[in-house]
Design a protein around this motif. Structure first.
Motif, PDB file in Angstrom:
ATOM      1  N   CYS A   1       0.826  -1.210   0.000  1.00 43.28           N
ATOM      2  CA  CYS A   1       0.000   0.000   0.000  1.00 43.28           C
ATOM      3  C   CYS A   1       0.862   1.263   0.000  1.00 43.28           C
ATOM      4  O   CYS A   1       0.569   2.217  -0.722  1.00 43.28           O
ATOM      5  N   GLU A   2       1.908   1.262   0.796  1.00 46.59           N
ATOM      6  CA  GLU A   2       2.814   2.417   0.838  1.00 46.59           C
ATOM      7  C   GLU A   2       3.467   2.638  -0.521  1.00 46.59           C
ATOM      8  O   GLU A   2       3.521   3.767  -1.028  1.00 46.59           O
TER       9      GLU A   2
ATOM     10  N   LYS B   1       3.939   5.456  -5.774  1.00 45.25           N
ATOM     11  CA  LYS B   1       3.971   5.301  -7.232  1.00 45.25           C
ATOM     12  C   LYS B   1       2.989   6.252  -7.904  1.00 45.25           C
ATOM     13  O   LYS B   1       3.339   6.954  -8.850  1.00 45.25           O
ATOM     14  N   TYR B   2       1.764   6.296  -7.398  1.00 45.14           N
ATOM     15  CA  TYR B   2       0.755   7.141  -8.024  1.00 45.14           C
ATOM     16  C   TYR B   2       0.990   8.620  -7.757  1.00 45.14           C
ATOM     17  O   TYR B   2       0.728   9.459  -8.624  1.00 45.14           O
ATOM     18  N   ILE B   3       1.514   8.971  -6.604  1.00 41.67           N
ATOM     19  CA  ILE B   3       1.825  10.372  -6.308  1.00 41.67           C
ATOM     20  C   ILE B   3       2.922  10.871  -7.244  1.00 41.67           C
ATOM     21  O   ILE B   3       2.837  11.963  -7.806  1.00 41.67           O
ATOM     22  N   VAL B   4       3.948  10.069  -7.426  1.00 42.00           N
ATOM     23  CA  VAL B   4       5.083  10.471  -8.257  1.00 42.00           C
ATOM     24  C   VAL B   4       4.675  10.685  -9.713  1.00 42.00           C
ATOM     25  O   VAL B   4       5.155  11.600 -10.367  1.00 42.00           O
ATOM     26  N   ARG B   5       3.780   9.877 -10.217  1.00 38.58           N
ATOM     27  CA  ARG B   5       3.483   9.952 -11.647  1.00 38.58           C
ATOM     28  C   ARG B   5       2.307  10.840 -12.019  1.00 38.58           C
ATOM     29  O   ARG B   5       2.058  11.069 -13.201  1.00 38.58           O
TER      30      ARG B   5
ATOM     31  N   ILE C   1      -4.804   8.031  -2.781  1.00 37.07           N
ATOM     32  CA  ILE C   1      -5.656   8.197  -1.602  1.00 37.07           C
ATOM     33  C   ILE C   1      -6.309   6.866  -1.236  1.00 37.07           C
ATOM     34  O   ILE C   1      -6.377   6.506  -0.057  1.00 37.07           O
ATOM     35  N   HIS C   2      -6.764   6.132  -2.231  1.00 35.66           N
ATOM     36  CA  HIS C   2      -7.402   4.838  -1.983  1.00 35.66           C
ATOM     37  C   HIS C   2      -6.440   3.881  -1.279  1.00 35.66           C
ATOM     38  O   HIS C   2      -6.803   3.212  -0.308  1.00 35.66           O
ATOM     39  N   TYR C   3      -5.201   3.814  -1.761  1.00 32.16           N
ATOM     40  CA  TYR C   3      -4.226   2.938  -1.110  1.00 32.16           C
ATOM     41  C   TYR C   3      -3.915   3.397   0.308  1.00 32.16           C
ATOM     42  O   TYR C   3      -3.712   2.573   1.203  1.00 32.16           O
ATOM     43  N   LEU C   4      -3.912   4.693   0.548  1.00 32.27           N
ATOM     44  CA  LEU C   4      -3.686   5.190   1.907  1.00 32.27           C
ATOM     45  C   LEU C   4      -4.880   4.878   2.812  1.00 32.27           C
ATOM     46  O   LEU C   4      -4.708   4.570   4.001  1.00 32.27           O
TER      47      LEU C   4
END
Length: 73
Positions: A33-34, A39-43, A59-62
């Protein structure tokens, strides 16, 4: 022959960073999850049409991480 961290299959949105996201996550022993959130924040800025969706996925993974790690059992 290129090393695995020197190439990317399906685009170049990760390999242009000074540190590969996967290498950062592995070296810091981040869980799924981390790692996925990072990954999604960076891209998100590199995915012009789906940048907003990348943030929503992060956000979903968090939210999953909160539920799995911090919900009262």
């Amino acid at each position: 022959m290129k090393k695995p961290l020197e190439k990317q299959i399906g685009g170049d949105h990760y390999k242009n960073f000074p540190i590969q996201v996967v290498e950062f996550c592995q070296r810091n022993q981040l869980n799924y999850c981390e790692s996925s959130a990072i990954k999604y924040i960076v891209r998100h800025k590199l995915k012009h049409k789906s940048g907003k969706e990348c943030i929503e996925k992060a956000i979903h993974y968090l939210q999953i991480l909160l539920e799995l790690e911090y919900s009262k059992k």
